[in-house]
Design a protein around this motif. Structure first.
Motif, PDB file in Angstrom:
ATOM      1  N   GLU A 123      11.185 -14.402  13.544  1.00 18.84           N
ATOM      2  CA  GLU A 123      12.591 -14.065  13.277  1.00 18.84           C
ATOM      3  C   GLU A 123      12.861 -13.829  11.789  1.00 18.84           C
ATOM      4  O   GLU A 123      13.822 -13.158  11.423  1.00 18.84           O
ATOM      5  CB  GLU A 123      13.507 -15.164  13.834  1.00 18.84           C
ATOM      6  CG  GLU A 123      13.407 -15.244  15.354  1.00 18.84           C
ATOM      7  CD  GLU A 123      14.416 -16.197  15.971  1.00 18.84           C
ATOM      8  OE1 GLU A 123      15.238 -16.769  15.219  1.00 18.84           O
ATOM      9  OE2 GLU A 123      14.377 -16.357  17.195  1.00 18.84           O
ATOM     10  N   MET A 124      12.011 -14.377  10.933  1.00 18.66           N
ATOM     11  CA  MET A 124      12.191 -14.155   9.498  1.00 18.66           C
ATOM     12  C   MET A 124      11.892 -12.694   9.128  1.00 18.66           C
ATOM     13  O   MET A 124      12.420 -12.185   8.150  1.00 18.66           O
ATOM     14  CB  MET A 124      11.263 -15.081   8.691  1.00 18.66           C
ATOM     15  CG  MET A 124      11.541 -16.553   8.877  1.00 18.66           C
ATOM     16  SD  MET A 124      13.180 -17.023   8.310  1.00 18.66           S
ATOM     17  CE  MET A 124      12.937 -16.970   6.538  1.00 18.66           C
ATOM     18  N   ALA A 125      11.050 -12.056   9.911  1.00 18.09           N
ATOM     19  CA  ALA A 125      10.638 -10.682   9.604  1.00 18.09           C
ATOM     20  C   ALA A 125      11.476  -9.646  10.339  1.00 18.09           C
ATOM     21  O   ALA A 125      11.564  -8.494   9.912  1.00 18.09           O
ATOM     22  CB  ALA A 125       9.165 -10.496   9.950  1.00 18.09           C
ATOM     23  N   CYS A 126      12.101 -10.027  11.441  1.00 21.42           N
ATOM     24  CA  CYS A 126      12.844  -9.072  12.275  1.00 21.42           C
ATOM     25  C   CYS A 126      13.979  -8.430  11.490  1.00 21.42           C
ATOM     26  O   CYS A 126      14.737  -9.110  10.799  1.00 21.42           O
ATOM     27  CB  CYS A 126      13.405  -9.814  13.493  1.00 21.42           C
ATOM     28  SG  CYS A 126      14.502  -8.806  14.506  1.00 21.42           S
ATOM     29  N   THR A 127      14.077  -7.098  11.627  1.00 17.41           N
ATOM     30  CA  THR A 127      15.132  -6.358  10.931  1.00 17.41           C
ATOM     31  C   THR A 127      16.320  -6.053  11.840  1.00 17.41           C
ATOM     32  O   THR A 127      17.285  -5.425  11.411  1.00 17.41           O
ATOM     33  CB  THR A 127      14.589  -5.016  10.394  1.00 17.41           C
ATOM     34  OG1 THR A 127      14.172  -4.223  11.511  1.00 17.41           O
ATOM     35  CG2 THR A 127      13.420  -5.232   9.453  1.00 17.41           C
ATOM     36  N   GLY A 128      16.211  -6.427  13.112  1.00 13.37           N
ATOM     37  CA  GLY A 128      17.307  -6.170  14.045  1.00 13.37           C
ATOM     38  C   GLY A 128      17.450  -4.723  14.433  1.00 13.37           C
ATOM     39  O   GLY A 128      18.541  -4.264  14.782  1.00 13.37           O
ATOM     40  N   CYS A 129      16.338  -3.998  14.425  1.00 12.27           N
ATOM     41  CA  CYS A 129      16.409  -2.553  14.713  1.00 12.27           C
ATOM     42  C   CYS A 129      16.740  -2.254  16.172  1.00 12.27           C
ATOM     43  O   CYS A 129      17.220  -1.181  16.495  1.00 12.27           O
ATOM     44  CB  CYS A 129      15.092  -1.884  14.336  1.00 12.27           C
ATOM     45  SG  CYS A 129      13.738  -2.305  15.457  1.00 12.27           S
ATOM     46  N   GLY A 130      16.432  -3.191  17.064  1.00 11.62           N
ATOM     47  CA  GLY A 130      16.781  -3.025  18.470  1.00 11.62           C
ATOM     48  C   GLY A 130      15.743  -2.304  19.323  1.00 11.62           C
ATOM     49  O   GLY A 130      15.961  -2.096  20.511  1.00 11.62           O
ATOM     50  N   VAL A 131      14.626  -1.925  18.737  1.00 10.65           N
ATOM     51  CA  VAL A 131      13.584  -1.234  19.514  1.00 10.65           C
ATOM     52  C   VAL A 131      13.110  -2.113  20.672  1.00 10.65           C
ATOM     53  O   VAL A 131      12.959  -1.649  21.805  1.00 10.65           O
ATOM     54  CB  VAL A 131      12.395  -0.837  18.603  1.00 10.65           C
ATOM     55  CG1 VAL A 131      11.166  -0.485  19.431  1.00 10.65           C
ATOM     56  CG2 VAL A 131      12.793   0.329  17.715  1.00 10.65           C
ATOM     57  N   CYS A 132      12.873  -3.381  20.423  1.00  6.77           N
ATOM     58  CA  CYS A 132      12.329  -4.248  21.480  1.00  6.77           C
ATOM     59  C   CYS A 132      13.333  -4.441  22.614  1.00  6.77           C
ATOM     60  O   CYS A 132      12.966  -4.376  23.793  1.00  6.77           O
ATOM     61  CB  CYS A 132      11.892  -5.587  20.904  1.00  6.77           C
ATOM     62  SG  CYS A 132      13.188  -6.491  20.043  1.00  6.77           S
ATOM     63  N   SER A 133      14.590  -4.650  22.273  1.00  3.11           N
ATOM     64  CA  SER A 133      15.578  -4.899  23.324  1.00  3.11           C
ATOM     65  C   SER A 133      15.877  -3.622  24.111  1.00  3.11           C
ATOM     66  O   SER A 133      16.267  -3.686  25.274  1.00  3.11           O
ATOM     67  CB  SER A 133      16.858  -5.482  22.728  1.00  3.11           C
ATOM     68  OG  SER A 133      17.360  -4.681  21.694  1.00  3.11           O
ATOM     69  N   GLU A 134      15.640  -2.463  23.501  1.00  2.64           N
ATOM     70  CA  GLU A 134      15.796  -1.204  24.243  1.00  2.64           C
ATOM     71  C   GLU A 134      14.577  -0.946  25.129  1.00  2.64           C
ATOM     72  O   GLU A 134      14.698  -0.425  26.235  1.00  2.64           O
ATOM     73  CB  GLU A 134      15.974  -0.029  23.270  1.00  2.64           C
ATOM     74  CG  GLU A 134      17.333   0.004  22.611  1.00  2.64           C
ATOM     75  CD  GLU A 134      17.397   0.969  21.439  1.00  2.64           C
ATOM     76  OE1 GLU A 134      16.531   1.862  21.337  1.00  2.64           O
ATOM     77  OE2 GLU A 134      18.307   0.814  20.609  1.00  2.64           O
TER      78      GLU A 134
END
Ligand code: SF4
Length: 63
Positions: A7-18
């Motif tokens: 979670e420290m590295a995640c940028t919140g781009c949303g690719v995974c949740s899509e």
């Protein structure tokens, strides 16, 4: 299969949740979370794809 997110590295781009919405979601803090203890059988390929497409490679998959 299990999936983890750094979670420290995640940028919140949303690719995974899509890519694998049954497994990943973006939290209110705009950081991706893993929704399940164990990846459901039908979602395994999507999880591998999400891990491969994460721009900061912060998804770890344990087969
Ligand atoms: S693809 Fe990677 S960087 Fe993007 S929201 Fe998911 S974990 Fe975060």
């Amino acid at each position: 299969m299990k999936a983890r997110i750094d979670e420290m590295a995640c940028t919140g781009c949303g690719v995974c949740s899509e890519t694998a919405p049954d497994v990943f979601e973006l939290g209110d803090d705009n950081i991706a979370k893993v929704k399940v203890e164990t990846v459901p059988e039908g979602s395994e390929d999507a999880v591998r794809e999400a891990a491969g497409n994460c721009p900061v490679t912060c998804i770890e998959v344990e087969e």
